[in-house]
Design an enzyme around this catalytic site. Structure first.
Site, PDB file in Angstrom:
ATOM      1  CD  GLU A  28       1.177 -11.147   5.845  1.00  0.00           C
ATOM      2  OE1 GLU A  28       0.012 -10.756   5.827  1.00  0.00           O
ATOM      3  OE2 GLU A  28       2.109 -10.497   5.343  1.00  0.00           O
ATOM      4  CG  ASP A  30      -2.029 -12.223   3.056  1.00  0.00           C
ATOM      5  OD1 ASP A  30      -2.616 -12.662   2.036  1.00  0.00           O
ATOM      6  OD2 ASP A  30      -1.518 -11.099   3.114  1.00  0.00           O
ATOM      7  CB  CYS A  85      -2.582  -5.505  11.589  1.00  0.00           C
ATOM      8  SG  CYS A  85      -1.604  -6.456  10.436  1.00  0.00           S
ATOM      9  CG  HIS A  90      -4.731  -3.377  -5.422  1.00  0.00           C
ATOM     10  ND1 HIS A  90      -4.200  -4.558  -5.878  1.00  0.00           N
ATOM     11  CD2 HIS A  90      -5.142  -2.719  -6.504  1.00  0.00           C
ATOM     12  CE1 HIS A  90      -4.286  -4.590  -7.184  1.00  0.00           C
ATOM     13  NE2 HIS A  90      -4.860  -3.486  -7.596  1.00  0.00           N
ATOM     14  NE  ARG A 118       1.969  -4.334   4.404  1.00  0.00           N
ATOM     15  CZ  ARG A 118       0.812  -4.928   4.145  1.00  0.00           C
ATOM     16  NH1 ARG A 118       0.407  -5.940   4.906  1.00  0.00           N
ATOM     17  NH2 ARG A 118       0.051  -4.496   3.170  1.00  0.00           N
TER      18      ARG A 118
HETATM   19  C1  PEP Z   1      -3.223  -9.163   6.372  1.00  0.00           C
HETATM   20  O1  PEP Z   1      -2.828  -9.974   5.538  1.00  0.00           O
HETATM   21  O2  PEP Z   1      -3.985  -9.449   7.311  1.00  0.00           O
HETATM   22  C2  PEP Z   1      -2.805  -7.762   6.296  1.00  0.00           C
HETATM   23  C3  PEP Z   1      -3.084  -6.916   7.252  1.00  0.00           C
HETATM   24  O3  PEP Z   1      -2.173  -7.368   5.199  1.00  0.00           O
HETATM   25  P1  PEP Z   1      -2.856  -7.143   3.775  1.00  0.00           P
HETATM   26  O4  PEP Z   1      -4.330  -7.201   3.953  1.00  0.00           O
HETATM   27  O5  PEP Z   1      -2.367  -5.835   3.298  1.00  0.00           O
HETATM   28  O6  PEP Z   1      -2.310  -8.284   2.986  1.00  0.00           O
HETATM   29 MG    MG Z   2      -1.129  -9.538   4.351  1.00  0.00          MG
END
Ligand code: PEP
Ligand code: MG
Length: 763
Positions: free
Chosen positions: A621, A645, A692, A380, A522
């Site tokens: 994921e 992930d 994504c 984050h 999400r």
């Molecule tokens: C991912 O895991 O690819 C994703 C888009 O979610 P985040 O990066 O927020 O875990």
């Molecule tokens: Mg993720």
């Protein structure tokens, strides 16, 4: 003569001891006071204190009255050397009535001691520790009596603890001085190699935001003028306060307008302090007694920093940074009479651990770049820095905290490089890169509303949004919708749960700004490395395998339901899609989807306007989700592959761990095969699917993704122009062939060869 000695009084006089401290402004000063008091009471011409230097194994003359002062700190005696050394070695008083002719007397050239016939030396001991020797001398022969020996021994014992403390402190100061010297002498590398966690480049002056020392150091010179030289008057101080207040109010308003989703009233602590008459009053009081305003600010700010840092409450500890920021601002306003700006503009901030809210605040305060030393980067932190367009590097080298304030630094985030005092060549290159970079306006002008491959396949490009402030760019770059709104940011950056109402307003903003385009919200993805500071989350050894994402919200239904109701209400009349992160079983998916239906029913029952049947999707994921991809495709309205992930969990490689980052390979054969299986499963049930994770904007991976049938990509908004351009050169037949070849190769190196990837080093 002996009657005039007044040593009994000395032993008993506590008041006199206290007086010694009162007259003292430094440790040598204190010892100087001791020798003069002892000399007075012993009615002796000379009094000296020698302290034992454990490291050198020598006695050092530290204070003296009656001899040549130049020898203080320089005269050194071995244990046993001369009468003084003998007193220490034999741990007994030495009383010589005719010192110069006594056995053991060692004349020190230039000290001119021979004229003092009598010498009395008593060791100063603390338990078994040798502290030093207390010596009195007098020109008269046989001057010191048995009674004097006892008296001097008693004085030595009485002062032993204090003198030892003085000795320890003097050593400590010497060590600190030594460290400081070494620190200054240590050659600062001209390049620090770290990991870039966002993008971009920055040129600016170093500002090390450390503890109290760093604030003191920083305030030595602020705004180009030394604090000690800033004269200023009381009225300048009042103006600086007024200006600081106005600036903070403007900053607060701007911030709330642009970042109201992640935090509100983020400068409130500073505003409150500034308005607190105790804080400014303490400064004013000092100024009234004649202190220069800048010094008064530094003193009061330092006192507050100490109070906050000592607090047991972590929320109060965090406020120490606010006081520093405020102090910095007031000083800048004092320094430059008419400055409009008292932020971190033009500065590269170097700091230890960072809170997500710090990153947002520093960005609002216009820092040019951020260097975090030690402390791993979490996803984050990097996502935030990227979303805020704040160049940021994480370094594992403490020397960076010793960079001198104001040193010129150049950050090249894409390569993780931090250059110290960059030379002209590097600066020229930096300017070149900046000039070559197209502005957002130029890029936006080139983006087409629809994306196609070179061979005419339609591809949908969606935006990943973390902060509301990114929506504008999503519109400018003609994103065909939001493929991922990471709803956790308002939860992470704030200091408490956002209410249903606050969440509703945020989601409604996303939906309204996207003007009818699909919006995928999400649900909360916290846990893993995304912790909520205000909510007790069990933090175990492997947080990524713990109560994260949908596991967390299914456990904490009230939080989940609040969020779902906010989403459903915000989605009225929109193409709303609700998506669950980290689904690892069909059961989880069904349970979560049922909560959405229950929330719809609840809202309907209460007559609250809401979206009655949004599309509900699962993120794929985890390897367990890959295994049940056909069933998930059958059950869910859509699938979205979180490759960030997926790569981490398929390969068992922590996405935030630098030491295994070379193993985090999106083109690993196991990842490629997992992706093919997911896409095949989705196609089998004609379930819409998108990618994504960062892979969606990884140019190397585009042919593979298109080749296996992916047609919807959701990415960091800034990447849309580049990916649209790359797709325009892609031919689907070639992409299919390449994908098939990649899938046929079981070894990483063979795939790298196909993709033309040359590895610099494999570890
Ligand atoms: C991912 O895991 O690819 C994703 C888009 O979610 P985040 O990066 O927020 O875990
Ligand atoms: Mg993720």
């Amino acid at each position: 003569m002996a009657f005039r000695k007044n040593n009994v009084d000395l032993i008993c006089s506590i008041g006199e001891l206290a007086g010694m401290f009162e007259r003292t402004s430094s440790l040598p000063d204190f010892l100087g006071t001791v020798v003069s008091v002892v000399a007075y009471h012993m009615n002796a011409a000379v009094c000296s204190i020698y302290l034992w230097d454990d490291e050198a194994g020598e006695l050092v003359l530290r204070a003296n009255q009656g001899l040549n002062a130049e020898y203080i700190g320089k005269l050194r005696l071995k244990s046993g050397q001369g009468l003084v050394g003998m007193a220490l070695k034999q741990l007994r008083p030495i009383n010589a009535g005719a010192a110069a002719s006594s056995p053991g007397f060692a004349a020190i050239p230039g000290l001119d001691e021979e004229r003092f016939q009598s010498l009395l030396a008593v060791p100063i001991l603390r338990g078994l520790n040798r502290v030093g020797v207390l010596v009195v001398q007098d020109p008269q022969q046989d001057y010191f009596s048995e009674h004097d020996i006892k008296a001097l021994q008693a004085i030595g014992a009485q002062l032993a603890t204090t003198i030892e403390n003085a000795k320890l402190l003097m050593n400590l100061y010497r060590e600190v001085e030594q460290e400081e010297k070494e620190r200054k002498a240590a050659k600062m590398p001209s390049l620090f190699k770290g990991a870039g966690v966002s993008n971009g480049r920055a040129l600016g002056k170093a500002n090390v935001l450390g503890g109290l020392d760093a604030f003191l150091q920083l305030t030595q010179e602020v705004g180009g003028a030394r604090v000690s030289e800033q004269n200023g008057e009381a009225q300048d101080f009042e103006h600086a306060l007024t200006r600081s207040l106005a600036q903070l109010e403007t900053l607060q308003n701007d911030f709330d307008e642009h970042h109201g989703d992640v935090a509100s009233l983020i400068f409130s602590a500073q505003l409150l302090m500034l308005k607190d008459s105790q804080f400014s009053g303490a400064m004013r009081n000092r100024i009234e007694t004649g202190m220069r305003p800048a010094e008064a600010v530094v003193q009061v700010v330092n006192e507050y920093i100490q109070v906050f840092s000592r607090s047991k409450n972590p929320r109060l500890q965090e406020k120490a940074q606010d006081v520093k920021d405020l102090g910095h601002r007031i000083l800048l306003n004092l320094g430059h009479g008419e400055t409009e700006q008292a932020d971190y503009e033009g500065e590269i901030l170097i700091t230890g651990e960072l809170l997500p809210s710090d990153i947002v605040k520093f960005s609002a305060e216009r820092a040019s770049g951020l260097v975090m030393v030690g402390g791993g980067s979490s996803s984050h932190v990097s996502i935030l820095a990227r979303s805020l367009d704040l160049p940021m590097i994480v370094l594992n080298d403490d020397r960076a905290l010793n960079i001198q304030q104001g040193t010129r630094l150049l950050m090249d985030v894409d390569h993780g490089n931090l250059f110290v005092e960059p030379d002209e060549e590097l600066l020229a290159k930096h300017r070149e890169v900046l000039e070559a970079e197209k502005s957002a306006a130029e890029l936006a002008a080139a983006v087409r509303p629809c994306t196609e491959t070179g061979s005419g396949e339609r591809v949908v490009l969606l935006a990943n949004i973390n902060l509301l402030s990114e929506l504008r760019l999503a519109q400018r770059f003609k994103a065909e919708g939001i493929g991922l709104y990471r709803s956790e940011f308002p939860f992470i950056v704030r200091s408490e749960f956002p209410s249903e109402e606050e969440q509703y307003r945020i989601y409604r903003t996303v939906i309204e700004r996207m003007e009818g385009h699909p919006v995928t919200l999400r649900t909360l993805d916290v846990g893993g490395d995304k912790m909520l500071s205000y909510f007790p989350m069990v933090s175990k050894e492997n947080p990524f395998l713990g109560l994260r994402a949908i596991r967390f919200t299914l456990r904490h239904r009230d939080i989940f339901e609040d969020q779902l109701r906010a989403m459903l209400r915000a989605g009225v009349g929109a193409d709303l899609r609700i998506m669950f992160p980290m689904i690892s079983s069909l059961d989880d998916y069904q349970l979560a989807a049922q909560v959405v239906h229950d929330c719809c029913e609840d809202l309907a029952r209460r007559g609250v306007l809401h979206h009655p049947n949004p599309m509900i999707g699962a993120m794929v994921e985890t390897p367990s989700a890959v295994e049940i991809a056909p069933e998930l495709s059958h059950e869910a309205d859509f699938l979205c592959v979180g490759t960030n992930d997926l790569v981490q969990y398929v390969l068992a490689v922590d996405r935030t761990n630098e030491s295994v980052s070379h193993m985090y390979l999106p083109y690993h054969p196991s990842v490629l095969r997992s992706l093919r299986r997911i896409v095949e499963a989705a196609n089998q049930f004609q379930t819409p699917l998108s990618i994504c994770g960062q892979m969606a904007s990884d140019e190397r991976m585009l042919p593979f993704l298109l080749g296996i049938g992916v047609r919807t990509l959701s990415m960091d908004t800034r990447m849309i122009p580049k990916i649209q351009a790359a797709l325009a050169t892609l031919h689907i037949d070639e992409a299919r062939t390449l994908a098939a070849e990649m899938l046929a190769r079981p070894r990483i190196v063979d795939i790298e060869e196909l993709l033309g990837i040359r590895k610099e080093a494999n570890a």
